[in-house]
Design an enzyme around this catalytic site. Structure first.
Site, PDB file in Angstrom:
ATOM      1  N   GLU A 419      12.859  54.778 -41.221  1.00  0.00           N
ATOM      2  CA  GLU A 419      13.829  53.779 -40.766  1.00  0.00           C
ATOM      3  C   GLU A 419      13.187  52.631 -40.000  1.00  0.00           C
ATOM      4  OE1 GLU A 419      16.778  55.688 -38.297  1.00  0.00           O
ATOM      5  OE2 GLU A 419      15.301  56.562 -36.964  1.00  0.00           O
ATOM      6  N   ASP A 447      19.036  51.580 -38.938  1.00  0.00           N
ATOM      7  CA  ASP A 447      17.904  51.174 -38.107  1.00  0.00           C
ATOM      8  C   ASP A 447      16.941  50.292 -38.885  1.00  0.00           C
ATOM      9  OD1 ASP A 447      17.583  51.914 -35.345  1.00  0.00           O
ATOM     10  OD2 ASP A 447      17.961  53.961 -35.994  1.00  0.00           O
TER      11      ASP A 447
END
Ligand SMILES: CC(=O)SCCNC(=O)CCNC(=O)[C@H](O)C(C)(C)COP(=O)(O)OP(=O)(O)OC[C@H]1O[C@@H](n2cnc3c(N)ncnc32)[C@H](O)[C@@H]1OP(=O)(O)O
Ligand SMILES: O=CC(=O)O
Ligand SMILES: [Mg+2]
Length: 710
Positions: A419, A447
């Site tokens: 992420e 994210d």
């Protein structure tokens, strides 16, 4: 006021020493001295490395910022950019091909594709519900949501809607467990004869077992693609009595695994909060967590579900897990926490504390039968790691944790959240760095989107956040994650996971869209609620993921590094005033709706209506996107500070109205001078300066300020 106790040179909040020494350690065989000495050694040995890795993040960010600043006004040169990333070491060289060798992985992770639920660990009511979400009623999920296109009217049972539910579910069974002849809709009764289900299945091996009398079973268990379906037969229930086969419900194996989250869905800023999280994890690992639940006029005690026992097709006793396999998400490498101070009075790394505490607590599970992991493994999900060195650091942390606690090497399995951009770009090497521990790679696209904006902050203004989803980097990111995972041998050993469905009330849309996740070769994908897990489970009946993975592996890699590194810039596109206003207000509403509950009430995950009145799951990752998006437009003068502040105040009043029914809620308007409103403004106006664009530093500081003011 917290008081501190000295332990092995550390100053530990008494709330935490009490919890560890009175509740977590007893029964593990680990002494308090061993534990605190171990934590102190982790702080001494790993703390400096942790800080060095964070400095390296800043160094790369500074170099990338400078590279873009030096080229302001010039067309982006993708080849030169990639060469530059290689030169500074942001992109690392790939080594020889390799295969992961993680062992002792539970079947829910290694072998059975299915939904993965995520839940804030601090909410015991939700956490127990999540653990029990291994099984969910398909009839309830269809009846109670918009999965079939519309919502129930409310009030008494609607027979016509019920008939649609039953038709939907039986058509689903026709696909998942077809009969040798005809349709489930025409079945007039179910019985077991000579170990076979009557009526005969097209593939009789799909019949697993039953409860009750063979001639008049109470339940029948079927299996497809490794997932079970329990048909409940009950002549006494209204639905069963009116059904030709007396079928009262279909229960699906739903959340195969659940992430108990200590990270982005919680607000844990001090020892008191951390102990709430750790206590719930302890209750789950000991199996004795309970919570009194008030619903309507009734109160009941929620506890962990038992396993299912049944008679197998061949007539012996069988059992199936009644609970989801639980993973625990620790925090990343960034944050520190005042729960423990080192010898110099500095807060220690929260990730170090999480690693030792959550693994210690999981030792209770290893000591009992019928618990969480039948393989004696602990599954730690590690978020927000930047590149292979940080993954290697996590491995080093858990090596040390195992040594301290006397656990065999690699007891702790690692879920790598893919992420952050540096991890996606170097995924092969990230997996290699944890090759004996890796139990999943998961595309946390929320994210990841926030990091996309932050990393390239100086490259120019970005597209509106909705449009970023359709740009080349994200397709490449998702495809490469699966392909690299398969090439590294994750099939049969570890999950390849996909991200969250962030519209918890839009189940019809989810049924349409999220089949794309198993189709993409992912063995699991995130859902926000147990109901979503049950509905998403139907997708894994439709798609044989393991076969799909073979097809994909044969096709060779998709998605290029070039595409992955494409920056989702606005480019020459002109935005109308309306588009700009909509984007600022939408982001402001999401940020404020989330932050006000985080800071004032300590709620880490909320459902916040967007401008179109769609309730969106907001957590720290979605807040990272919205705040970075606004910070980027401010930085590039797409919007002015005054415009953004006006939008924040306008939406502050809207959020106040949305929360009118909450007696605990403190309005932000008309003064807009409360700590929560200031936190939201900091996230935006100081967003460019936040490390990697994370929201944690601002949120923690402001929540601590609020707590201190009470
Ligand atoms: C980018 C990332 O990191 S994503 C990962 C972090 N996100 C998450 O963990 C999402 C978790 N989901 C949630 O917290 C919630 O579903 C929210 C905040 C989105 C919505 O919450 P609410 O508005 O309270 O949900 P809603 O009113 O629709 O439903 C509540 C019921 O569903 C249950 N429920 C909702 N979500 C969950 C969940 N994740 N796990 C277990 N049960 C849940 C509750 O227990 C409750 O049932 P109960 O009354 O029987 O206890
Ligand atoms: O953690 C998940 C994400 O999308 O971020
Ligand atoms: Mg995340």
């Amino acid at each position: 006021m917290s008081s501190r106790q000295a332990r092995s040179g550390l100053q530990v909040d008494k709330v935490l020493t009490d919890f560890i020494e009175d509740q977590a350690l007893p029964g593990t065989g680990v002494t308090a001295d061993t534990f605190w000495d171990g934590l102190a050694r982790m702080v001494t040995k790993l703390g400096p490395r942790n800080r060095a890795l964070l400095s390296k993040r800043d160094r790369f960010q500074g170099q990338i910022d400078a590279w873009h600043q030096q080229r302001t006004g010039q067309a982006h040169d993708a080849a030169a950019y990639q060469a530059f990333l290689q030169e500074i070491g942001y992109l690392v060289d790939e080594g020889d091909n390799f295969q992961i060798d993680t062992v002792n992985v539970d079947p829910e992770i290694a072998l059975i594709p299915g939904p993965q639920l995520v839940v804030p660990i601090t909410n015991a009511r939700f956490a127990l519900n999540a653990a029990n979400a291994r099984w969910g009623s398909l009839y309830d999920a269809l009846y109670g949501t918009d999965a079939m296109g519309d919502l129930p009217a409310g009030g008494d049972y609607d027979t016509a809607r019920g008939a649609r539910v039953i038709a939907w579910a039986k058509a689903f069974l026709d696909g998942a467990v077809p009969l040798a002849f005809g349709s489930w809709a025409d079945v007039a009764g179910l019985r077991v004869q000579d170990g076979e289900l009557m009526p005969t299945l097209a593939n009789p091996k799909q019949f697993v077992g039953y409860e009750g009398e063979p001639g008049k079973p109470d339940t029948v268990l079927l299996r497809n693609n490794g997932l079970h379906i329990q048909i409940r037969i009950d002549t006494h229930s209204a639905i069963g009595a009116s059904d030709p086969a007396n079928i009262a419900d279909m229960r699906l194996e739903s959340a195969l695994s659940t992430i108990m989250d200590c990270e982005d869905s919680v607000a844990c800023v001090d020892a008191t909060d951390k102990v709430v999280a750790y206590s719930n994890w302890l209750g789950l690992m000991k199996g004795d967590l309970t919570e009194d639940v008030n619903k309507g006029n009734t109160t009941f005690t929620r506890k962990l579900a038992k396993d299912l026992s049944f008679t197998t097709a061949s007539g012996v006793q069988g059992s199936l897990k009644g609970r989801s396999l639980m993973l625990i998400r620790n925090v990343g490498h960034l944050m520190t926490n005042p729960a423990v101070l080192d010898g110099q009075g500095n807060e220690i790394g929260e990730g170090l504390m999480d690693a030792l505490c959550t693994t210690l607590i999981a030792m209770h599970d290893m000591k009992r039968e019928g618990g969480n992991s039948v393989q004696g493994s602990v599954y730690v999900v590690k978020p927000k790691m930047h590149g292979p060195e940080e993954v290697a650091f996590s491995v080093q942390i858990f090596d040390m944790v195992e040594d301290i606690l006397g656990l065999p090497r690699n007891t702790v399995k690692l879920g790598i959240m893919d992420e952050e951009r540096r991890t996606s770009a170097n995924l092969n090497e990230c997996i290699r760095a944890a090759k004996s521990r890796v139990a999943f790679i998961n595309t946390g696209f929320l994210d990841r989107t926030g990091d996309e904006i932050h990393t390239s902050m100086e490259a120019g203004p970005m597209l509106p956040k909705g449009d970023i989803k359709t740009t080349p980097w994200i397709a490449s990111y998702e495809d490469r994650n699966v392909d690299i995972g398969l090439a590294c041998g994750l099939k049969g050993k570890a999950q390849i996971g996909k991200g969250m469905w962030a519209m918890p009330d839009r189940m019809g849309d989810m049924l349409e869209a999220k089949i794309g996740h198993p189709q993409s070769g992912a063995t699991c994908a995130w859902v926000p609620s147990p109901t979503a897990a049950t509905l998403h489970a139907t997708h894994y009946h439709k798609i044989d993921v393991l076969a799909r993975q073979d097809e994909l592996a044969d096709c060779g890699p998709r998605g290029t590094l070039d595409d992955l590194l494409t920056i989702p810039l606005l480019g020459g596109r002109n935005l109308s005033d309306d588009e700009i206003t909509h984007e600022i207000e939408n982001n402001a509403q999401g940020i404020l709706g989330y932050v006000v509950r985080w800071v004032d009430q300590g709620v880490g995950c909320s459902k916040v209506p967007d401008l179109n009145d769609i309730g969106l799951m907001e957590d720290r990752a979605t807040c990272r996107i919205s705040s970075q998006a606004l910070a980027n437009w401010l930085h590039h003068d797409i919007v002015s500070e005054d415009q953004v502040m006006a939008a924040m105040q306008k939406m502050g009043a809207v959020v106040d109205r949305q929360n009118e029914g909450d007696p605990e809620y403190r309005p932000m308007a008309p003064g807009f001078d409360g700590i929560a409103f200031q936190a939201a403004c900091d996230l935006v106006f100081k967003g460019r300066a936040q490390p990697s664009g994370y929201t944690e530093p601002v949120l923690h500081a402001r929540r601590l300020e609020l707590k201190a003011s009470l």
